[in-house]
Design an enzyme around this catalytic site. Structure first.
Site, PDB file in Angstrom:
ATOM      1  N   LEU A  29     -34.843 -77.759  84.473  1.00  0.00           N
ATOM      2  CA  LEU A  29     -34.573 -77.275  85.831  1.00  0.00           C
ATOM      3  C   LEU A  29     -35.790 -77.396  86.743  1.00  0.00           C
ATOM      4  CD1 LEU A  29     -32.547 -74.063  84.944  1.00  0.00           C
ATOM      5  CD2 LEU A  29     -31.710 -76.394  85.343  1.00  0.00           C
ATOM      6  N   HIS A  30     -35.506 -77.673  88.011  1.00  0.00           N
ATOM      7  CA  HIS A  30     -36.550 -77.708  89.040  1.00  0.00           C
ATOM      8  C   HIS A  30     -36.013 -76.950  90.255  1.00  0.00           C
ATOM      9  CE1 HIS A  30     -33.998 -80.807  90.729  1.00  0.00           C
ATOM     10  NE2 HIS A  30     -34.106 -81.492  89.600  1.00  0.00           N
ATOM     11  N   HIS A  33     -32.377 -77.441  91.430  1.00  0.00           N
ATOM     12  CA  HIS A  33     -31.329 -76.684  90.730  1.00  0.00           C
ATOM     13  C   HIS A  33     -31.299 -75.234  91.216  1.00  0.00           C
ATOM     14  CE1 HIS A  33     -32.204 -79.740  87.446  1.00  0.00           C
ATOM     15  NE2 HIS A  33     -30.894 -79.845  87.556  1.00  0.00           N
ATOM     16  N   GLN A  57     -22.068 -89.026  78.966  1.00  0.00           N
ATOM     17  CA  GLN A  57     -22.475 -89.709  80.201  1.00  0.00           C
ATOM     18  C   GLN A  57     -23.725 -90.564  80.006  1.00  0.00           C
ATOM     19  OE1 GLN A  57     -22.836 -85.730  82.220  1.00  0.00           O
ATOM     20  NE2 GLN A  57     -24.552 -86.666  83.268  1.00  0.00           N
ATOM     21  N   GLN A 149     -21.581 -88.676  92.575  1.00  0.00           N
ATOM     22  CA  GLN A 149     -21.051 -87.683  91.627  1.00  0.00           C
ATOM     23  C   GLN A 149     -20.341 -86.556  92.377  1.00  0.00           C
ATOM     24  OE1 GLN A 149     -23.099 -86.064  87.946  1.00  0.00           O
ATOM     25  NE2 GLN A 149     -23.666 -84.461  89.360  1.00  0.00           N
TER      26      GLN A 149
HETATM   27  O1  PAF Z   1     -25.725 -83.680  87.583  1.00  0.00           O
HETATM   28  C1  PAF Z   1     -25.844 -83.311  86.394  1.00  0.00           C
HETATM   29  O2  PAF Z   1     -26.829 -82.696  85.983  1.00  0.00           O
HETATM   30  C2  PAF Z   1     -24.743 -83.663  85.394  1.00  0.00           C
HETATM   31  O3  PAF Z   1     -24.181 -84.915  85.681  1.00  0.00           O
HETATM   32  C3  PAF Z   1     -23.657 -82.587  85.280  1.00  0.00           C
HETATM   33  C4  PAF Z   1     -22.885 -82.440  86.583  1.00  0.00           C
HETATM   34  C5  PAF Z   1     -24.283 -81.261  84.893  1.00  0.00           C
HETATM   35  C6  PAF Z   1     -22.642 -82.983  84.197  1.00  0.00           C
HETATM   36  O4  PAF Z   1     -23.261 -83.120  82.959  1.00  0.00           O
END
Ligand code: PAF
Length: 276
Positions: A29-30, A33, A57, A149
């Protein structure tokens, strides 16, 4: 702050709350987030954050094994920023043996980020769907740094009738303009000095773009990124901000999007563009 590792632990903690705000993350985290946590706090009465490094992913050649993991620091940051619950599901819970469901979001998943990473949005849609079904939030907040996204997740919840509002959080930047990202920690000193040129390039394009002749400007700015020290440019594009389709006469909002590589590190960024 409570930690839940299973769906029943999670539901025992959330069942009495009406408006749950959710921030899904892969950890490392930064401040970007944490700004999403603060947005969720303003719009809900309980904030759940998840940390789960989602293997579906990542392609085999990507950085799943080396993706930065710092669970203890992340928990401290989440607690210090007022998160109520952290959800830490295991790989076995999310992808039990024999798991075979997939989600195909359609063509938008194969553009831009989907070009070099064809598996990526299928994996994101799958895990986000699972997380939303488990957390059952009223709102969920996603960073605009991953602009494609964000649009894809908005489309996903609309089309699957998932009753969660998807909210975009503005990109947070370091003082020199580099968009905050967990992957920035891969950059060495020389690469870190080159990295802000991506934002500088988007800013310059946004200020000077000529909508009747923008292809040439994009090509020139790709060359500028290489001159600045990037090893390659995956794309530098002007798109319809609402659909991500190439722009046309009906386009109302414009978005510039870019992805470029410094050795093995791939940086992405995007910027609203008013158009001239
Ligand atoms: O953006 C992200 O960190 C990831 O793609 C997510 C949305 C947490 C899904 O794993």
């Amino acid at each position: 702050m409570h930690v839940a590792r299973t769906v029943s632990e999670l539901h025992a903690l959330t069942s009495k709350k009406k408006h749950i705000g959710f921030v899904p993350t892969m950890g490392a985290l930064h401040d970007g987030h944490l700004s999403l946590i603060h947005i969720a706090q303003q719009k809900s009465d309980m904030v759940v954050a998840s940390i789960f490094v989602n293997k579906t992913q990542f392609a085999a050649h990507e950085d799943l094994a080396t993706y930065p993991r710092q669970e203890q620091t992340d928990l401290e940051l989440l607690e210090a920023n007022g998160t109520d619950i952290v959800y830490l599901p295991s790989d076995e819970l999310m992808y039990p043996d024999g798991f075979s469901t997939s989600i195909d979001i359609g063509p938008i998943g194969s553009w831009l980020e989907g070009q070099p990473r064809p598996h990526f949005f299928g994996g994101v849609c799958l895990i986000v769907t699972k997380l939303l079904m488990q957390v059952m939030p009223t709102i969920a907040v996603f960073g605009e740094k991953d602009y494609q996204q964000l649009l894809i997740i908005q489309k996903l919840v609309r089309e699957l009738n998932i009753p969660t509002s998807i909210i975009g959080g503005p990109i947070l930047r370091d003082a020199d303009g580099l968009a905050m990202s967990s992957r920035n920690q891969y950059l060495n000193k020389k690469q870190r000095a080159i990295a802000p040129s991506l934002f500088a390039c988007l800013t310059n394009l946004s200020n000077t773009i000529d909508l009747s002749n923008y292809h040439q400007q994009l090509t020139q700015h790709q060359a500028k990124l290489i001159e600045a020290g990037f090893d390659s440019v995956d794309y530098l594009e002007l798109r319809d901000a609402d659909t991500l389709e190439p722009i046309n006469d009906t386009t109302e909002h414009y978005r510039l999007l870019g992805a470029a590589r410094l050795d093995n590190t791939r940086l992405i960024d995007n910027l609203m563009c008013l158009g001239n």
